[in-house]
Design an enzyme around this catalytic site. Structure first.
Site, PDB file in Angstrom:
ATOM      1  N   GLY A  18     -11.691   0.690  -2.483  1.00  9.74           N
ATOM      2  CA  GLY A  18     -10.587  -0.199  -2.154  1.00  9.74           C
ATOM      3  C   GLY A  18     -10.662  -0.654  -0.714  1.00  9.74           C
ATOM      4  N   PHE A  19      -9.679  -1.435  -0.305  1.00  5.64           N
ATOM      5  CA  PHE A  19      -9.652  -1.973   1.065  1.00  5.64           C
ATOM      6  C   PHE A  19      -9.683  -0.862   2.103  1.00  5.64           C
ATOM      7  CE2 PHE A  19      -6.252  -2.892   4.336  1.00  5.64           C
ATOM      8  CZ  PHE A  19      -7.127  -3.423   5.285  1.00  5.64           C
ATOM      9  N   ASP A  39     -14.190   6.052  -7.596  1.00  3.40           N
ATOM     10  CA  ASP A  39     -13.324   4.904  -7.855  1.00  3.40           C
ATOM     11  C   ASP A  39     -13.596   4.389  -9.263  1.00  3.40           C
ATOM     12  OD1 ASP A  39     -11.962   2.267  -7.647  1.00  3.40           O
ATOM     13  OD2 ASP A  39     -11.953   2.697  -5.495  1.00  3.40           O
ATOM     14  N   ASN A  40     -12.536   4.030  -9.987  1.00  2.00           N
ATOM     15  CA  ASN A  40     -12.737   3.446 -11.316  1.00  2.00           C
ATOM     16  C   ASN A  40     -12.752   1.923 -11.283  1.00  2.00           C
ATOM     17  OD1 ASN A  40     -10.029   2.857 -10.928  1.00  2.00           O
ATOM     18  ND2 ASN A  40      -9.320   3.835 -12.815  1.00  2.00           N
ATOM     19  N   VAL A  65      -9.965   9.206 -11.657  1.00  2.00           N
ATOM     20  CA  VAL A  65      -9.539  10.512 -11.145  1.00  2.00           C
ATOM     21  C   VAL A  65      -8.405  11.110 -11.973  1.00  2.00           C
ATOM     22  CG1 VAL A  65     -10.280   9.943  -8.813  1.00  2.00           C
ATOM     23  CG2 VAL A  65      -7.894   9.539  -9.476  1.00  2.00           C
ATOM     24  N   ASN A 107      -5.580  16.571  -9.811  1.00  2.00           N
ATOM     25  CA  ASN A 107      -7.032  16.750  -9.873  1.00  2.00           C
ATOM     26  C   ASN A 107      -7.667  16.753  -8.482  1.00  2.00           C
ATOM     27  OD1 ASN A 107      -6.892  16.888 -12.657  1.00  2.00           O
ATOM     28  ND2 ASN A 107      -7.410  14.736 -12.977  1.00  2.00           N
ATOM     29  N   TYR A 153       5.406   2.777  -7.901  1.00  2.00           N
ATOM     30  CA  TYR A 153       4.606   3.119  -6.722  1.00  2.00           C
ATOM     31  C   TYR A 153       5.360   4.094  -5.825  1.00  2.00           C
ATOM     32  CZ  TYR A 153       1.663   2.440  -2.561  1.00  2.00           C
ATOM     33  OH  TYR A 153       0.825   2.628  -1.481  1.00  2.00           O
ATOM     34  N   ARG A 194      -0.423  -9.338  -0.882  1.00  2.00           N
ATOM     35  CA  ARG A 194       0.388  -8.977   0.272  1.00  2.00           C
ATOM     36  C   ARG A 194       0.416 -10.120   1.275  1.00  2.00           C
ATOM     37  NH1 ARG A 194      -1.841  -2.786   0.655  1.00  2.00           N
ATOM     38  NH2 ARG A 194      -3.683  -3.814  -0.189  1.00  2.00           N
TER      39      ARG A 194
END
Length: 322
Positions: A18-19, A39-40, A65, A107, A153, A194
């Site tokens: 990710g970023f 990462d998926n 994960v 996990n 979130y 964003r």
């Protein structure tokens, strides 16, 4: 700030494509730390870590994960950053967001426990919700709507914090919680949703800059290099957190749109659109704890950071397909 000095040798970064995760991977590698990026690729991208792929100490593992985290060999640092982070992303993936904050955190903590590794949870300023305290200190409990659209979130991160504290108390896991405020910089997606990437994309393309509501609500923006430095300063410290990492310099969303328009030299107009439900009115961290415990504070001015970010976006929007 310096690269971590706690003698980390091998780190696992969940959400490392990710970023923010990709910047962490790059910074760790630059400091001589081997990195396993897990990462998926639901919101992350191989493009973010392509620049790291030739490094002998870098490994990309395509793994969810929530299902498991299977890492062979020694690990002495686990940075749990897996999660959709922008409102459009977590609203598109509400169940995934809740699961990665719950079972994914279980996990990641289990991995840290089995490997006797330092564990750092990427929490967020969103745990404060629409705050009634301003600026927000780590002792503030927050003002969150548990059934609103943003709750997938907000509550995932609040539960992840509770899991982290419980594992520290119950199993003695060496944990830390970092509450990350609005961060921006290169390698954000142009369609991230964003404010900073949206305004830059619109300004560079000469499109109307879409400001929600009347634009008077505020944010505090921290350049990604400074955020990464703060995260790693916490990782190398013994402190459990939570610790706010972000910029105390606050500005309105309308001011941000105008600033970006000026820096790009754009002739774009400002278009006011509906404001999302439960969008916080103010956001500014109290970073006294980070400064006193970690010796950390942001070093990049908003103008400097925006100029670097605009340059990066301009190259990709006009010189490459985006």
């Amino acid at each position: 700030m310096a690269i971590p000095s706690r003698s980390f040798r091998r780190a696992v970064v969940t959400g490392g494509a990710g970023f923010l995760g990709s910047h962490l991977c790059a910074r760790l590698l630059a400091g001589g730390v081997d990195v396993v990026c897990v990462d998926n690729l639901v919101t992350g991208s191989t493009a973010n870590v392509r620049r790291l792929a030739e490094h002998s100490g870098f490994q990309l593992v395509d793994q969810d994960v929530v299902a498991s985290i299977d890492i062979e060999g020694p690990v002495d640092l686990v940075l749990h950053f897996a999660s959709p982070a922008s409102p459009p992303d977590y609203l598109r993936h509400p169940i995934d967001t809740l699961l990665v904050g719950s079972q994914g955190t279980v996990n990641a903590l289990t991995l840290a426990r089995e490997k006797a590794a330092r564990f750092v949870l990427a929490s967020t300023s969103e745990v404060y919700g629409d705050p009634l305290e301003h600026p927000q200190r780590e002792t503030y409990w927050g003002n969150v709507n548990p059934v609103g659209p943003r709750s997938v979130y907000d509550e995932a991160k609040r539960f992840a914090e509770a899991l982290t504290v419980a594992n520290r108390k119950t199993y003695g896991v060496d944990t830390a919680i970092v509450r990350i405020f609005n961060t921006y910089g290169p390698w954000m997606r142009t369609d991230d949703g964003r404010a900073v990437p949206t305004f830059i994309r619109q300004a560079l393309r000469g499109e109307p800059i879409t400001v929600t509501g009347d634009g008077r609500h505020t944010r505090s923006l921290c350049y990604v290099d400074d955020t990464v430095a703060g995260i790693l300063a916490l990782a190398e410290s013994p402190h459990p957190g939570p610790v706010n990492i972000g910029s105390p310099d606050e500005l309105s969303i309308l001011d941000l749109a105008s600033r970006i328009r000026d820096l790009t030299g754009s002739s774009s107009g400002i278009e006011f659109v509906d404001r999302p439900v439960d969008d916080p009115n103010v956001r500014r961290p109290d970073i006294s704890l980070a400064h006193s415990l970690l010796g950390w504070k942001p070093e990049t001015s908003l103008t400097q950071g925006l100029e670097r970010t605009i340059s990066w976006f301009a190259e990709r929007l006009f010189n490459r397909s985006s």
